[in-house]
Design a protein around this motif. Structure first.
Motif, mmCIF file in Angstrom:
data_model
loop_
_atom_site.group_PDB
_atom_site.id
_atom_site.type_symbol
_atom_site.label_atom_id
_atom_site.label_comp_id
_atom_site.label_asym_id
_atom_site.label_seq_id
_atom_site.Cartn_x
_atom_site.Cartn_y
_atom_site.Cartn_z
ATOM 1 N N TYR A 149 0.871 -1.179 0.000
ATOM 2 C CA TYR A 149 0.000 0.000 0.000
ATOM 3 C C TYR A 149 0.903 1.222 0.000
ATOM 4 O O TYR A 149 1.897 1.254 0.732
ATOM 5 C CB TYR A 149 -0.906 0.041 1.232
ATOM 6 N N PRO A 150 0.615 2.235 -0.841
ATOM 7 C CA PRO A 150 -0.542 2.323 -1.748
ATOM 8 C C PRO A 150 -0.268 1.694 -3.101
ATOM 9 O O PRO A 150 0.874 1.663 -3.573
ATOM 10 C CB PRO A 150 -0.744 3.824 -1.880
ATOM 11 N N LYS A 173 -4.153 2.409 -7.804
ATOM 12 C CA LYS A 173 -5.557 2.831 -7.703
ATOM 13 C C LYS A 173 -5.799 3.766 -6.514
ATOM 14 O O LYS A 173 -6.868 4.383 -6.420
ATOM 15 C CB LYS A 173 -6.472 1.610 -7.588
ATOM 16 N N HIS A 174 -4.824 3.864 -5.617
ATOM 17 C CA HIS A 174 -4.991 4.710 -4.440
ATOM 18 C C HIS A 174 -4.358 6.087 -4.600
ATOM 19 O O HIS A 174 -4.480 6.917 -3.689
ATOM 20 C CB HIS A 174 -4.366 4.033 -3.206
#
Length: 266
Positions: free
Chosen positions: A242-243, A246-247
Motif C-alpha cells: 500500500y498504496p 488505484k490509491h
C-alpha cells in the motif's frame, strides 16, 4: 400509521389498566431502536434529548431526562434545568432530590418523576445495593415517601427493588404513575436498562435484569477485527503493498516534463 406520543393525561387515564414498557437508553441508536420496537417510555441523559436528531429518531417516545441531584444543584437550579428540558421536548423529568425540590418544580407545572425504594444516590441510608421494604416498618416508610411525593405534586415515581407485594399495594393506593424496576407487575410500567437487555453490561447483573442479546461478545469480535485490519495495514505499508496505483493520482506525462524542467531551472 405512526404512534402518537402519550401525554401526562394519557398515562393517568391508563393507570391500573395496562402495563407500559420503559428503557434507559444512552445513545441515538438505542432511542431509534426503542421507537421502532414500540417501547413506550424512555429515561435518557439530558445531552441526548438536546441532540437535534433526537425527536427525528424517537418521535413517539415519552422521554424523561434525568440527572442525579448533585449534578444539578439547588431547587432553583433544578427549575432552570427542567425548563430547558421541557423546551427541548422532554415529557417529564426525573428527580431524586428532596421533596422540596420536587415541589418547587411541580409548582411550575413541570411533570416530575420521583424515586422510592432503592435510590442509588441514597443507598447508604438503606444499606447499599439491596432490596428495600422487606419489613413492615420499611414498607410503610416507602408508602409514606410516595405520599410525600403526591403532596409535592409529582406525576409519578420509580419504585426500585421493592417486594412485589409492597409495590402492588402501594401502586393501588396512589395516584402516582409507578415505574417498576425490579418491583413486579403490580405497577404501571416495567423498567429495564438497555445495556442489560443488550448484554453490554460487563459488570454486576441485577436480579431484575434480563439479557436478550450478547452485544459484549459482538463488540469483542469487532475489536479483534479492528486490530486485525490495522495490523494488515501496517504490514502493507512495510512491504509497500500500500498504496497501489488505484490509491494515488498521477500527473499527465506532458505536465510532468514541464514540471521537471522547472525543477532543473530552480
Amino acid at each position: 400509521m405512526s404512534r402518537q406520543r402519550p401525554t401526562i393525561a394519557d398515562l393517568r387515564a391508563i393507570k391500573g389498566k395496562k402495563q407500559l414498557t420503559m428503557l434507559r437508553v444512552m445513545t441515538l441508536e438505542e432511542a431509534e431502536a426503542a421507537e421502532r420496537a414500540g417501547i413506550d417510555i424512555v429515561s435518557i441523559p439530558p445531552d441526548l434529548l438536546l441532540d437535534p436528531q433526537y425527536r427525528d429518531a424517537a418521535p413517539s417516545l415519552f422521554s424523561m431526562p434525568g440527572e442525579n441531584f448533585f449534578e444539578i444543584g439547588t431547587a432553583d437550579d433544578f427549575v432552570r434545568w427542567a425548563f430547558r428540558m421541557l423546551k427541548a421536548s422532554a415529557d417529564a423529568v426525573y428527580c431524586s432530590a428532596s421533596v422540596a425540590t420536587i415541589k418547587r418544580m411541580a409548582d411550575e407545572s413541570v411533570p416530575v418523576i420521583g424515586h422510592v425504594g432503592l435510590i442509588p444516590s441514597r443507598r447508604t441510608w438503606t444499606g447499599g445495593w439491596k432490596a428495600v421494604g422487606k419489613t413492615a416498618e420499611s414498607a410503610v416508610e416507602i408508602l409514606q415517601a410516595v405520599r410525600q411525593l403526591e403532596a409535592a405534586g409529582a406525576f409519578g415515581a420509580e419504585i426500585e427493588v421493592v417486594p412485589v407485594e409492597v409495590a402492588e399495594a402501594i401502586s393501588q393506593r396512589t395516584s402516582l404513575f409507578m415505574l417498576s424496576m425490579g418491583a413486579g407487575t403490580g405497577c404501571d410500567a416495567q423498567y429495564l436498562f438497555a445495556e442489560d437487555i443488550l448484554g453490554t453490561n460487563r459488570g454486576h447483573m441485577p436480579r431484575h435484569s434480563k439479557v436478550y442479546r450478547n452485544f459484549a461478545a459482538e463488540y469483542d469480535r469487532l475489536q479483534q477485527e479492528r486490530v486485525a485490519a490495522f495490523s494488515e495495514f501496517v504490514a502493507d505499508v512495510n512491504t509497500k503493498a500500500y498504496p497501489e496505483d488505484k490509491h494515488i493520482v498521477r500527473m499527465a506525462p506532458e505536465e510532468l516534463k514541464k514540471f521537471q524542467a522547472q525543477l532543473d531551472a530552480n
